[in-house]
Motif scaffolding. Structure first.
Motif, mmCIF file in Angstrom:
data_model
loop_
_atom_site.group_PDB
_atom_site.id
_atom_site.type_symbol
_atom_site.label_atom_id
_atom_site.label_comp_id
_atom_site.label_asym_id
_atom_site.label_seq_id
_atom_site.Cartn_x
_atom_site.Cartn_y
_atom_site.Cartn_z
ATOM 1 N N ASP A 1 0.888 -1.285 0.113
ATOM 2 C CA ASP A 1 0.006 -0.147 -0.065
ATOM 3 C C ASP A 1 1.050 1.325 0.049
ATOM 4 O OD1 ASP A 1 1.121 -0.419 2.056
ATOM 5 O OD2 ASP A 1 -0.649 0.300 3.546
ATOM 6 N N ALA A 2 1.970 1.088 -0.344
ATOM 7 C CA ALA A 2 2.876 2.314 -0.504
ATOM 8 C C ALA A 2 2.444 3.332 -1.427
ATOM 9 C CB ALA A 2 4.379 1.893 -0.597
ATOM 10 N N PRO A 3 2.798 4.659 -1.090
ATOM 11 C CA PRO A 3 2.461 5.582 -2.242
ATOM 12 C C PRO A 3 3.379 5.268 -3.720
ATOM 13 C CG PRO A 3 3.223 6.722 -0.264
ATOM 14 C CD PRO A 3 3.556 5.218 -0.006
ATOM 15 N N ARG A 4 2.476 5.603 -4.649
ATOM 16 C CA ARG A 4 2.801 5.415 -5.865
ATOM 17 C C ARG A 4 4.096 5.988 -6.404
ATOM 18 N NH1 ARG A 4 0.509 4.148 -10.803
ATOM 19 N NH2 ARG A 4 1.501 4.970 -12.732
ATOM 20 N N GLU A 5 4.546 7.075 -5.570
ATOM 21 C CA GLU A 5 5.825 7.672 -6.145
ATOM 22 C C GLU A 5 6.892 6.456 -5.682
ATOM 23 O OE1 GLU A 5 3.199 9.083 -4.591
ATOM 24 O OE2 GLU A 5 2.601 10.745 -6.077
ATOM 25 N N GLU A 6 6.851 6.033 -4.485
ATOM 26 C CA GLU A 6 7.645 5.317 -4.030
ATOM 27 C C GLU A 6 7.857 3.817 -4.888
ATOM 28 O OE1 GLU A 6 7.294 4.496 0.302
ATOM 29 O OE2 GLU A 6 7.271 6.309 0.831
ATOM 30 N N ILE A 7 6.871 3.365 -5.271
ATOM 31 C CA ILE A 7 6.721 2.157 -5.923
ATOM 32 C C ILE A 7 7.225 2.202 -7.491
ATOM 33 C CG2 ILE A 7 5.240 0.556 -7.259
ATOM 34 C CD1 ILE A 7 3.188 0.861 -4.951
ATOM 35 N N VAL A 8 6.989 3.489 -7.908
ATOM 36 C CA VAL A 8 7.592 3.885 -9.275
ATOM 37 C C VAL A 8 9.147 4.103 -9.070
ATOM 38 C CG1 VAL A 8 8.003 5.500 -10.965
ATOM 39 C CG2 VAL A 8 5.568 4.920 -10.138
ATOM 40 N N ARG A 9 9.711 4.623 -7.866
ATOM 41 C CA ARG A 9 10.983 4.778 -7.700
ATOM 42 C C ARG A 9 11.509 3.453 -7.075
ATOM 43 N NH1 ARG A 9 14.185 5.506 -3.160
ATOM 44 N NH2 ARG A 9 12.657 5.499 -1.896
ATOM 45 N N ALA A 10 10.876 2.604 -6.549
ATOM 46 C CA ALA A 10 11.524 1.167 -6.423
ATOM 47 C C ALA A 10 11.688 0.333 -7.598
ATOM 48 C CB ALA A 10 10.668 0.323 -5.306
#
Length: 415
Positions: free
Chosen positions: A244-253
């Motif tokens: 459920d992490a923010p989209r920005e963190e998922i994109v960066r990961a």
């Protein structure tokens, strides 16, 4: 080269060492193994044996003519010629029993004038195939009997002293010639043995160099790929534990995973290319040095790590390439371990040194807070770093510190 089972090159060396001379070594070494079956004569052996037989017959026929001038009974002359014929036939046994034939020919040639040719061949064979101690006994007895032989059976056309002198010269010449042939054969065997030894040792050295090169490539593969794959594992684990992490963190990961996978594949291709080429020094990209530490720290920060770089190196451009490369690998492995076992902590990378004092590298991380996701590892990274530091003349230590954290400390020579 360790272990109970020898390597193929060692086995080949042992086989070549003991099977090298075959029949010739058995002939030159009377104390060697004789229980085995004797090798067959070659075409050259048959030619040589026939020439020796023919020489014995010619000398015997020449000596038989002198029997007509001697005042001896016909029966004794017949016995003399019969013994000479048997002696010439026994020449074919000279390779099998050189000592026995020479010993028997001493009394036979003393009583039979026509057996002199067979005795010359037997004495020559003894000098070629046996050590000097055998020749000394047989030749010495022959020289002692030589004056007595010409006193009992004088040559009507030759003075006694001249006949004795000629006998001595003939015996000495035959012995000397045979010993010369023996020494020449031994020299050829020695040179052949040395050549095969050198060839086998060169093969062993080549195999050892190839094995060391492959081990170096394996260490390099671990050092390079462990850093990339750890990034993949950490970020994949973060996505798994925080869906459920923010989209920005998922994109960066996801971007870090994609970039790390791309870099890992690129490094793998280069290392495999070096392995196929068989040249460990032929690398596709330049090897990292101390100047690449800042890029390593930047890459780790972009991956989400908290890294503090404390670099206090006097004349960093003067650091030897091998020392700088080792320092880089130590820092890379230390950051990789901290990322795996202490995620979220602030890692401190300290690099200090000066010419004459050496180069010190330390990677330290505090105790992580909360539950740490398990990241599998082989545990060989620090062992490889210790070996790498030792090979450069330095040392490496690692272990927990007083506050419960973990530290990797290394010192490398910089003279």
């Amino acid at each position: 080269m360790s272990g109970d089972k020898p390597e193929p090159a060692q086995q080949a060396f042992v086989r070549q060492r003991w099977l090298l001379p075959s029949a010739l070594v058995k002939e030159l070494d009377p104390d060697g193994e004789r229980s085995g079956r004797r090798p067959r004569r070659t075409a050259r052996d048959w030619v040589v044996d026939f020439c020796c037989f023919l020489l014995a017959v010619l000398i015997g026929l020449t000596s038989a003519e002198t029997l007509l001038d001697e005042d001896i009974p016909k029966s004794l002359a017949t016995v003399d010629q019969l013994l000479g014929a048997l002696s010439c036939g026994a020449v074919w046994l000279r390779r099998r029993w050189p000592v026995g034939l020479a010993v028997v020919m001493v009394p036979v040639s003393f009583v039979s004038n026509t057996a002199g040719g067979a005795f010359v061949v037997a004495l020559f064979t003894l000098a070629v195939h046996r050590p000097f101690r055998y020749v000394a006994w047989v030749g010495g007895v022959s020289l002692l009997l030589n004056p007595l032989f010409y006193w009992l059976r004088p040559d009507p056309g030759t003075p006694y002293l001249l006949a004795v002198a000629l006998g001595l010269v003939l015996t000495g010449g035959v012995v000397g010639w045979g010993m010369f042939v023996r020494s020449k054969r031994q020299l050829m065997l020695s040179l052949r043995d040395r050549a095969r030894r050198a060839e086998t040792e060169a093969r062993l050295r080549a195999e050892q160099a190839q094995r060391l090169a492959r081990e170096a490539i394996a260490r390099e593969m671990h050092d390079v790929l462990a850093h990339r794959l750890t990034l993949l594992s950490v970020h994949a684990g973060a996505l798994e534990f925080r869906p459920d992490a923010p989209r920005e963190e998922i994109v960066r990961a996801a971007g870090v995973i994609r970039e790390s996978a791309h870099e890992a594949l690129q490094d793998l291709r280069e290392i495999i290319g070096v392995l196929r080429a068989g040249d460990p020094d032929d690398a596709g990209r330049p090897q990292p040095t101390l100047a690449a530490l800042e890029a390593l720290v930047t890459e780790s920060r972009e991956a989400g790590m908290k890294v503090t770089l404390d670099q206090r190196v006097t004349e960093p451009a003067g650091v030897p390439a091998s020392v700088g490369r080792t320092a880089y690998r130590i820092a890379q492995e230390g950051l990789t371990n901290a990322r795996k076992h202490a995620p979220g902590t602030e890692v401190t990378l300290t690099v200090t040194g000066a010419p004459g004092e050496g180069l010190s590298v330390a990677v330290r991380n505090p105790v992580p807070e909360g539950e740490v996701p398990h990241v599998p590892g082989s545990g060989q990274g620090l062992i490889g770093l210790t070996e790498r530091a030792t090979l450069t003349g330095g040392r490496l230590e690692h272990g927990p510190v007083a506050d419960g954290g973990f530290e990797v400390r290394a010192w490398l020579p910089w003279g």
